[in-house]
Design an enzyme around this catalytic site. Structure first.
Site, PDB file in Angstrom:
ATOM      1  N   CYS A 220       1.565   5.951   9.724  1.00  0.00           N
ATOM      2  CA  CYS A 220       0.645   4.836   9.531  1.00  0.00           C
ATOM      3  C   CYS A 220       1.356   3.506   9.707  1.00  0.00           C
ATOM      4  CB  CYS A 220      -0.018   4.935   8.163  1.00  0.00           C
ATOM      5  SG  CYS A 220       1.140   5.158   6.798  1.00  0.00           S
TER       6      CYS A 220
ATOM      7  N   GLU B 140      -4.587   4.399   0.888  1.00  0.00           N
ATOM      8  CA  GLU B 140      -3.676   3.978   1.954  1.00  0.00           C
ATOM      9  C   GLU B 140      -4.175   4.660   3.212  1.00  0.00           C
ATOM     10  OE1 GLU B 140      -1.383   4.160   4.805  1.00  0.00           O
ATOM     11  OE2 GLU B 140      -0.065   5.430   3.602  1.00  0.00           O
TER      12      GLU B 140
END
Length: 464
Positions: free
Chosen positions: A268, A234
């Site tokens: 993020c 990720e």
């Protein structure tokens, strides 16, 4: 980078740690391997009891660990408490649901009879020792969303946390041990990034998961690929936040502020690029800019602070460079855009809104990891979709429209791991989380997340 707690609100080094020696790492690898041999044989009920106990301990420690996270990486204290509560919730979610998520799957006899089977089924079995390389921005949540499903599946974990949150990393090891998990079930490795390759190449490590930068992802993926080991990555995101004419524009503007500055803008999945249809551009931008400019920036331990310092000096300076590059090439700062005054030696950067952004600017292509928003004017729906996909990343997205045809268009065409309509992107235990393109691969959370580190085993019994 030294392994140390440095208060980003003051720049003061509070505590330093010596990296673990090769011998200490070897001891932890051996312990993890030995523990897995027995822990994998426990049943879901035993694991759930331990996970529930860990959640109870985390709830009891909420104020202490919240203050520790705020001290180490600067998130507002209110947000740190919420992070701890979210972690306990996810631990209970997996404790209660793992048996169903990993239950044997039985195809019908008719489907397997022509394969010569009297019966066949699929069983999910744990892989073994999983190495987690985790970032500092959500120092508790990033780890728990790996650890809760991995441990409930019967794996054991080794945590290499970011070097600026060592006390949070050590707390996590103590949390699982204190809950009664076998010694070696979850261990922290206080090592630098240069030592990760050696651990990952060790044959006792079965797989790895990483949340972090694109560069870190490439490094781990290349080593794991060379060793033929499973990984979940990720990585970064530059998520679009699209506002179309059918939206509640004022609600979109209010939510946009939270979506951009959550965790001091260091997320993020924070919205970073605001793509607004020309018909509502002026209304949205005016409201958004006013709200961003009114945010209270200051000491993250202050209950009223809405935006604290960035976690590292380097991160603050890199963000400032992106803004300076954009301004030099013609962007306009509607608010913010320069180092703030009067906040001491802390690593602060003000909430900033940039308009008139073009593809010539670095910020158009790179992730802005801090409270800086770029606003684009879209001429129509096609242009909005084009702008949304004009990024190398593909983590998530937020689209504001009540038009079902427009919603379907984004579901079909957005290049991202998620699309949230009329609300901001968020992670939840029940929903898979992850991206495409340079945002990585694989999924965390939900049934998808717990199965990532399982051996999906086919069992076949011959007829007769």
């Amino acid at each position: 980078m030294a392994i140390a707690t440095v208060n980003p609100a003051t720049g003061q080094t509070l505590r330093t740690f010596e990296p673990y020696s090769a011998e200490a790492v070897e001891q932890r690898l051996a312990r993890a391997t030995q523990t897995f041999a027995q822990y994998r044989l426990t049943d879901f009920g035993q694991r759930a009891q331990l996970m529930h106990r860990a959640a109870e301990l985390l709830d009891a420690d909420r104020e202490t660990i919240a203050r520790l996270m705020t001290t180490e990486m600067g998130k507002p204290l209110v947000a740190a408490r919420a992070e701890a509560a979210k972690c306990a919730k996810a631990m209970r979610w997996y404790a209660d649901r793992a048996p169903g998520l990993l239950a044997d799957e039985h195809p019908s006899i008719a489907d397997v009879a022509d394969a010569g089977a009297s019966r066949a089924w699929v069983r999910y079995r744990p892989l073994g020792v999983v190495l987690a390389v985790m970032p500092w921005n959500f120092p508790l949540w990033q780890v728990i969303r790996f650890a809760a499903p991995a441990l409930m599946a019967g794996n054991v974990g080794l945590l290499k946390h970011a070097s600026n949150v060592p006390q949070t990393a050590l707390y996590l090891e103590d949390l699982f041990r204190g809950a009664g998990f076998p010694d070696g079930c979850f261990q922290t490795l206080l090592i630098g990034s240069g030592a990760v390759e050696g651990v990952l190449r060790d044959p006792r490590v079965a797989a790895a998961t990483l949340t972090g930068s694109e560069g870190a992802g490439r490094s781990v993926a290349s080593v794991a690929g060379d060793e033929v080991k499973k990984t979940v990555l990720e990585l970064g995101g530059s998520d679009p936040f699209v506002v179309l004419p059918s939206a509640d524009v004022q609600a979109a503007a209010r939510t946009a502020v939270t979506a951009r500055v959550q965790n001091n803008g260091q997320s993020c999945i924070a919205a970073k690029r605001f793509i607004v249809h020309t018909d509502v551009y002026d209304e949205f931008t005016t409201a958004f800019t006013a709200a961003m400019g009114a945010l209270r920036m200051g000491d993250p331990m202050d209950e009223g602070t809405e935006v604290g310092p960035l976690a590292t000096r380097q991160g603050r300076d890199e963000l400032a460079e992106l803004v300076a590059d954009a301004l030099a090439l013609g962007a306009k700062a509607e608010t913010g855009g320069a180092y703030p005054q009067g906040l001491g030696e802390g690593w602060y950067y003000p909430p900033t809104v940039l308009t008139e952004v073009s593809a010539r600017m670095r910020i158009h292509h790179e992730e802005a990891f801090g409270p800086v928003a770029t606003v684009y004017r879209a001429t129509d729906l096609d242009h909005a979709v084009e702008l949304a996909n004009d990024t190398p990343f593909g983590l998530s997205s937020s689209v504001w429209t009540h038009d079902e045809a427009e919603q379907e268009r984004f579901v079909r065409d957005i290049q991202a791991g998620g699309v949230f309509f009329n609300g901001m992107t968020a992670s939840h235990p029940a929903l898979p989380f992850g991206g495409v393109r340079r945002s990585g691969y694989g999924r965390e959370l939900s049934a998808h997340g717990i199965r990532e580190f399982c051996n999906t085993t086919t069992v076949w019994v011959a007829a007769g």
